[in-house]
Design a protein around this motif. Sequence first.
Motif, PDB file in Angstrom:
ATOM      1  N   VAL A  38      -8.902 -17.738  41.847  1.00  0.00           N
ATOM      2  CA  VAL A  38      -8.342 -17.013  40.701  1.00  0.00           C
ATOM      3  C   VAL A  38      -6.847 -17.344  40.618  1.00  0.00           C
ATOM      4  CG1 VAL A  38      -7.881 -14.714  39.744  1.00  0.00           C
ATOM      5  CG2 VAL A  38     -10.015 -15.153  40.948  1.00  0.00           C
ATOM      6  N   GLY A  39      -6.328 -17.484  39.438  1.00  0.00           N
ATOM      7  CA  GLY A  39      -4.925 -17.830  39.261  1.00  0.00           C
ATOM      8  C   GLY A  39      -3.967 -16.660  39.361  1.00  0.00           C
ATOM      9  N   TYR A  40      -4.467 -15.447  39.570  1.00  0.00           N
ATOM     10  CA  TYR A  40      -3.622 -14.252  39.632  1.00  0.00           C
ATOM     11  C   TYR A  40      -3.825 -13.557  40.969  1.00  0.00           C
ATOM     12  CZ  TYR A  40      -3.952 -15.065  34.628  1.00  0.00           C
ATOM     13  OH  TYR A  40      -3.939 -15.644  33.396  1.00  0.00           O
ATOM     14  N   ASN A  41      -2.759 -12.967  41.512  1.00  0.00           N
ATOM     15  CA  ASN A  41      -2.887 -12.202  42.748  1.00  0.00           C
ATOM     16  C   ASN A  41      -3.671 -10.919  42.532  1.00  0.00           C
ATOM     17  OD1 ASN A  41      -0.078 -13.718  42.950  1.00  0.00           O
ATOM     18  ND2 ASN A  41      -0.989 -13.545  44.973  1.00  0.00           N
ATOM     19  N   PHE A  42      -3.457 -10.283  41.373  1.00  0.00           N
ATOM     20  CA  PHE A  42      -4.150  -9.044  41.034  1.00  0.00           C
ATOM     21  C   PHE A  42      -4.489  -9.046  39.560  1.00  0.00           C
ATOM     22  CE2 PHE A  42      -1.410  -8.105  44.624  1.00  0.00           C
ATOM     23  CZ  PHE A  42      -2.298  -7.514  45.503  1.00  0.00           C
ATOM     24  N   VAL A  43      -5.578  -8.370  39.198  1.00  0.00           N
ATOM     25  CA  VAL A  43      -5.970  -8.188  37.800  1.00  0.00           C
ATOM     26  C   VAL A  43      -6.193  -6.691  37.606  1.00  0.00           C
ATOM     27  CG1 VAL A  43      -7.716  -8.711  36.052  1.00  0.00           C
ATOM     28  CG2 VAL A  43      -7.051 -10.465  37.701  1.00  0.00           C
ATOM     29  N   ILE A  44      -5.703  -6.144  36.503  1.00  0.00           N
ATOM     30  CA  ILE A  44      -5.840  -4.721  36.203  1.00  0.00           C
ATOM     31  C   ILE A  44      -6.707  -4.578  34.963  1.00  0.00           C
ATOM     32  CG2 ILE A  44      -4.618  -2.588  35.644  1.00  0.00           C
ATOM     33  CD1 ILE A  44      -2.112  -3.911  36.934  1.00  0.00           C
ATOM     34  N   ASP A  45      -7.785  -3.767  35.064  1.00  0.00           N
ATOM     35  CA  ASP A  45      -8.664  -3.605  33.906  1.00  0.00           C
ATOM     36  C   ASP A  45      -8.157  -2.503  32.980  1.00  0.00           C
ATOM     37  OD1 ASP A  45      -9.600  -1.113  34.812  1.00  0.00           O
ATOM     38  OD2 ASP A  45     -11.556  -1.877  35.422  1.00  0.00           O
ATOM     39  N   ARG A  46      -8.883  -2.269  31.891  1.00  0.00           N
ATOM     40  CA  ARG A  46      -8.425  -1.318  30.869  1.00  0.00           C
ATOM     41  C   ARG A  46      -8.338   0.115  31.366  1.00  0.00           C
ATOM     42  NH1 ARG A  46     -13.867  -1.782  27.310  1.00  0.00           N
ATOM     43  NH2 ARG A  46     -15.220  -0.649  28.722  1.00  0.00           N
TER      44      ARG A  46
END
Length: 93
Positions: free
Chosen positions: A72-80
């Motif tokens: 994944v290109g992001y360290n963290f992902v935040i959902d809605r």
Amino acid sequence: VPHSLSTADSVTKPPVVSRTEWGCPDGQDGPESWPEEYVPVSHVIIHHTVGYYATMYDLWVAHAIGRGWGDVGYNFVIDRDGIIYEGRAGGDT
């Protein structure tokens, strides 16, 4: 008046859904063919998504396989709903 923190130690870490919990095929580790590489953090980018675990898996497939990034290109992902998912292997270390 904006509030500033003197150190990151004064902030409580929010709960994070681990790579294993959202079903990452590599589990907590990154792919062996991509050695870990760490650099000092210079800024934070927040990437939002509209779904849940399935979308996190789809994001992994799009980045790791589709773009050839290996992860994944992001360290963290935040959902809605504000749920934070661990992205790239290595987490917050």
